[in-house]
Motif scaffolding. Structure first.
Motif, PDB file in Angstrom:
ATOM      1  N   THR A 200       7.656  -4.911 -15.325  1.00 27.20           N
ATOM      2  CA  THR A 200       7.672  -4.024 -13.895  1.00 27.20           C
ATOM      3  C   THR A 200       8.852  -3.303 -14.090  1.00 27.20           C
ATOM      4  O   THR A 200       9.561  -3.270 -14.879  1.00 27.20           O
ATOM      5  CB  THR A 200       7.901  -5.116 -12.699  1.00 27.20           C
ATOM      6  OG1 THR A 200       9.055  -5.863 -13.073  1.00 27.20           O
ATOM      7  CG2 THR A 200       6.817  -6.165 -12.856  1.00 27.20           C
ATOM      8  N   MET A 201       8.949  -2.260 -13.020  1.00 27.95           N
ATOM      9  CA  MET A 201       9.953  -1.156 -13.185  1.00 27.95           C
ATOM     10  C   MET A 201      11.208  -1.708 -13.400  1.00 27.95           C
ATOM     11  O   MET A 201      12.298  -1.009 -13.445  1.00 27.95           O
ATOM     12  CB  MET A 201       9.628  -0.086 -12.083  1.00 27.95           C
ATOM     13  CG  MET A 201       9.792  -0.553 -10.625  1.00 27.95           C
ATOM     14  SD  MET A 201       9.854   0.408  -9.377  1.00 27.95           S
ATOM     15  CE  MET A 201      11.452   1.235  -9.520  1.00 27.95           C
ATOM     16  N   ASP A 202      11.539  -2.862 -12.377  1.00 29.81           N
ATOM     17  CA  ASP A 202      12.914  -3.680 -12.183  1.00 29.81           C
ATOM     18  C   ASP A 202      13.249  -4.682 -13.232  1.00 29.81           C
ATOM     19  O   ASP A 202      14.280  -5.305 -13.122  1.00 29.81           O
ATOM     20  CB  ASP A 202      12.846  -4.038 -10.732  1.00 29.81           C
ATOM     21  CG  ASP A 202      12.026  -5.171 -10.397  1.00 29.81           C
ATOM     22  OD1 ASP A 202      10.951  -5.276 -11.382  1.00 29.81           O
ATOM     23  OD2 ASP A 202      12.040  -6.060  -9.763  1.00 29.81           O
ATOM     24  N   LYS A 352      16.814   0.015  -8.075  1.00 30.44           N
ATOM     25  CA  LYS A 352      15.309  -0.322  -8.370  1.00 30.44           C
ATOM     26  C   LYS A 352      14.937  -1.537  -7.826  1.00 30.44           C
ATOM     27  O   LYS A 352      13.817  -1.784  -7.221  1.00 30.44           O
ATOM     28  CB  LYS A 352      15.031  -0.217  -9.857  1.00 30.44           C
ATOM     29  CG  LYS A 352      15.081   1.170 -10.523  1.00 30.44           C
ATOM     30  CD  LYS A 352      14.513   1.372 -11.969  1.00 30.44           C
ATOM     31  CE  LYS A 352      15.591   0.815 -12.915  1.00 30.44           C
ATOM     32  NZ  LYS A 352      14.753   0.773 -14.158  1.00 30.44           N
ATOM     33  N   ARG A 353      15.620  -2.727  -8.136  1.00 31.84           N
ATOM     34  CA  ARG A 353      15.152  -3.952  -7.593  1.00 31.84           C
ATOM     35  C   ARG A 353      15.069  -3.945  -6.005  1.00 31.84           C
ATOM     36  O   ARG A 353      14.356  -4.819  -5.478  1.00 31.84           O
ATOM     37  CB  ARG A 353      16.378  -4.978  -7.915  1.00 31.84           C
ATOM     38  CG  ARG A 353      16.095  -6.440  -7.522  1.00 31.84           C
ATOM     39  CD  ARG A 353      14.804  -6.970  -8.170  1.00 31.84           C
ATOM     40  NE  ARG A 353      14.277  -8.396  -7.373  1.00 31.84           N
ATOM     41  CZ  ARG A 353      12.966  -8.639  -7.381  1.00 31.84           C
ATOM     42  NH1 ARG A 353      11.992  -7.632  -7.542  1.00 31.84           N
ATOM     43  NH2 ARG A 353      12.641  -9.768  -6.879  1.00 31.84           N
ATOM     44  N   MET A 356      11.947  -2.657  -5.130  1.00 32.75           N
ATOM     45  CA  MET A 356      10.576  -3.358  -5.621  1.00 32.75           C
ATOM     46  C   MET A 356      10.548  -4.605  -4.519  1.00 32.75           C
ATOM     47  O   MET A 356       9.418  -5.219  -4.285  1.00 32.75           O
ATOM     48  CB  MET A 356      10.884  -4.157  -6.939  1.00 32.75           C
ATOM     49  CG  MET A 356      10.452  -2.956  -8.067  1.00 32.75           C
ATOM     50  SD  MET A 356       8.903  -2.984  -8.009  1.00 32.75           S
ATOM     51  CE  MET A 356       8.192  -4.216  -8.729  1.00 32.75           C
ATOM     52  N   HIS A 359       8.468  -4.149  -1.525  1.00 31.29           N
ATOM     53  CA  HIS A 359       6.756  -4.201  -1.906  1.00 31.29           C
ATOM     54  C   HIS A 359       6.255  -5.733  -2.252  1.00 31.29           C
ATOM     55  O   HIS A 359       5.249  -5.964  -2.287  1.00 31.29           O
ATOM     56  CB  HIS A 359       6.621  -3.295  -3.085  1.00 31.29           C
ATOM     57  CG  HIS A 359       6.754  -1.925  -2.802  1.00 31.29           C
ATOM     58  ND1 HIS A 359       5.947  -1.130  -1.892  1.00 31.29           N
ATOM     59  CD2 HIS A 359       7.868  -1.009  -2.755  1.00 31.29           C
ATOM     60  CE1 HIS A 359       6.489   0.139  -1.544  1.00 31.29           C
ATOM     61  NE2 HIS A 359       7.358   0.259  -2.319  1.00 31.29           N
ATOM     62  N   GLN A 360       7.422  -6.600  -2.450  1.00 31.44           N
ATOM     63  CA  GLN A 360       6.672  -7.860  -2.966  1.00 31.44           C
ATOM     64  C   GLN A 360       6.462  -8.641  -1.710  1.00 31.44           C
ATOM     65  O   GLN A 360       7.499  -8.678  -0.612  1.00 31.44           O
ATOM     66  CB  GLN A 360       7.819  -8.526  -3.786  1.00 31.44           C
ATOM     67  CG  GLN A 360       8.083  -8.203  -5.044  1.00 31.44           C
ATOM     68  CD  GLN A 360       9.048  -9.215  -5.920  1.00 31.44           C
ATOM     69  OE1 GLN A 360       9.978  -8.557  -5.968  1.00 31.44           O
ATOM     70  NE2 GLN A 360       8.431 -10.135  -6.388  1.00 31.44           N
ATOM     71  N   ASP A 363       5.276  -5.256   2.245  1.00 29.91           N
ATOM     72  CA  ASP A 363       6.166  -4.364   2.768  1.00 29.91           C
ATOM     73  C   ASP A 363       6.679  -4.049   4.013  1.00 29.91           C
ATOM     74  O   ASP A 363       6.257  -4.824   4.996  1.00 29.91           O
ATOM     75  CB  ASP A 363       5.731  -2.920   2.227  1.00 29.91           C
ATOM     76  CG  ASP A 363       4.792  -2.301   2.803  1.00 29.91           C
ATOM     77  OD1 ASP A 363       4.132  -2.903   3.818  1.00 29.91           O
ATOM     78  OD2 ASP A 363       4.218  -1.164   2.079  1.00 29.91           O
TER      79      ASP A 363
END
Length: 379
Positions: A200-202, A352-353, A356, A359-360, A363
């Motif tokens: 993931t991005m984070d 970033k976190r 994220m 969206h977990q 949202d």
């Protein structure tokens, strides 16, 4: 109401904060994030030894906590250190589901989750779910005394390294009915289950699951057939609280880093923190973070309340966290200037976190709509 933590919770928070600060520094965290697992088995074992996992379970399930404020204390500390280990997926989501609906034999799995020897995860989201908890297309049909599962799951936390899955599947009803959802305990490596991991991005890792004729015995059913929605709501609600508390910890760390930068970065011979415009922006940010903390306290206090009150408090907190987390990420980076976007600075990773987390498990928009809908039901 007294919102001060008990002595036991304060001791847990102090111990966990100290461990994260001393053993889980930014360089260590980056190495773990870049690894193929996306977490450290050694660190995972140390968290278990510290009692961090046990604090997320009630005494009846082999833990020593499990209340809303226990979850909040643990995850706020984890948020400060951007901890990557699978506490959310294993202990909170999957563990809560098993504790809520499991038989005595199924609850025996909790001992392994608490001591860190078993990594469990909840596989519920599907490619087109869009946060709707009742939308389940994966199917489960009876086959003699057992079950056969077919379908797909998406964004499963630490799915490629999990030993045990809690998988939702529809046994009856339309695709978005609350009734007719059943939960199953599925061991890793069972025939017909394929797992594809990805980063993931984070810095975390998730997986896509494919179930092609996965055969399970009758004992795999978790709770009552068709009655899994209440268990999902229970587990995901605890997960929402955990994410909100984690976000507050990340916001606090980002705030502290930004204050330090404003006090040390000089322009025109003076610290930029002396500029009134930046002081006003920082003051607004501090107020927003305190509002986020209040929302988490309210959600933690309501975790054992009647359903509507509990779910509204959780959705209210997640709505606030989504808005405020994005604001904190943007403002802290802007107050740092160009350096705020660099990979080497921890702030970019906190930003970033926070994005994220929004969206977990739903949202800001999803939970705002849910909060309104639940209000109409209560009225």
């Amino acid at each position: 109401m007294n919102f001060e933590h008990t002595e036991e919770r304060r001791m847990l928070a102090d111990t966990l904060d100290r461990f994260v600060a001393q053993q889980y520094g930014f360089e260590v965290r980056n190495r773990i994030a870049a690894s193929s697992r996306g977490f450290s088995p050694d660190m995972w074992g140390q968290f278990a030894e510290l009692g961090v996992i046990g604090a997320l379970f009630g005494e009846d399930d082999g833990g020593f906590g499990g209340a809303g404020f226990d979850i909040a204390v643990v995850f706020e500390s984890l948020g400060r250190g951007l901890v990557l280990e699978p506490l959310l997926g294993s202990a909170v989501l999957a563990g809560s589901a098993i504790a809520h609906a499991g038989s005595n034999d199924q609850k025996a799995q909790l001992a392994g989750i608490i001591d860190g020897s078993v990594i469990a995860t909840l596989a519920h989201d599907e490619p087109d779910t869009h946060y709707e908890l009742a939308r389940v297309q994966t199917t489960a049909r009876r086959d003699g005394e057992g079950w056969v599962l077919d379908g797909a799951k998406a964004v499963v936390p630490h799915g490629e390294h999990a030993n045990l899955f809690v998988i939702s599947a529809r046994t009856v009803g339309a695709v978005d009915d609350e009734r007719g959802i059943s939960l199953f305990l599925v061991p890793a490596g069972v025939a017909g289950l394929s797992v594809l991991g990805m980063p993931t991005m984070d810095g975390g890792r998730v997986a896509e699951l494919r179930l092609d004729g996965v055969r399970l015995d009758a004992h795999a059913l978790l709770g009552e057939e068709g009655g899994g929605y209440a268990t999902l709501e229970h587990a995901v609600g605890r997960g929402v609280l955990a994410l909100c508390a984690e976000a507050v910890g990340a916001m606090e760390a980002a705030k502290a880093a930004t204050l330090d930068y404003l006090r040390t970065r000089k322009q025109f011979g003076v610290p930029i923190g002396s500029f009134q415009a930046l002081q006003h922006r920082m003051a607004d940010l501090l107020l927003e973070i305190e509002q986020a903390r209040s929302a988490v306290i309210n959600a933690a206090a309501a975790l054992d309340a009647p359903r509507i009150a509990r779910e509204r408090a959780l959705s209210a907190a997640k709505t606030s966290i989504g808005r405020i987390g994005t604001l904190v990420a943007e403002e802290c980076i802007q107050l740092h200037g160009g350096i705020g976007m660099t990979w080497e600075l921890p702030l970019a990773h906190y930003a970033k976190r926070l994005v994220m987390i929004d969206h977990q498990l739903g949202d800001e928009d999803h939970h705002l709509e849910r909060y309104i809908t639940l209000g109409r039901v209560a009225a």
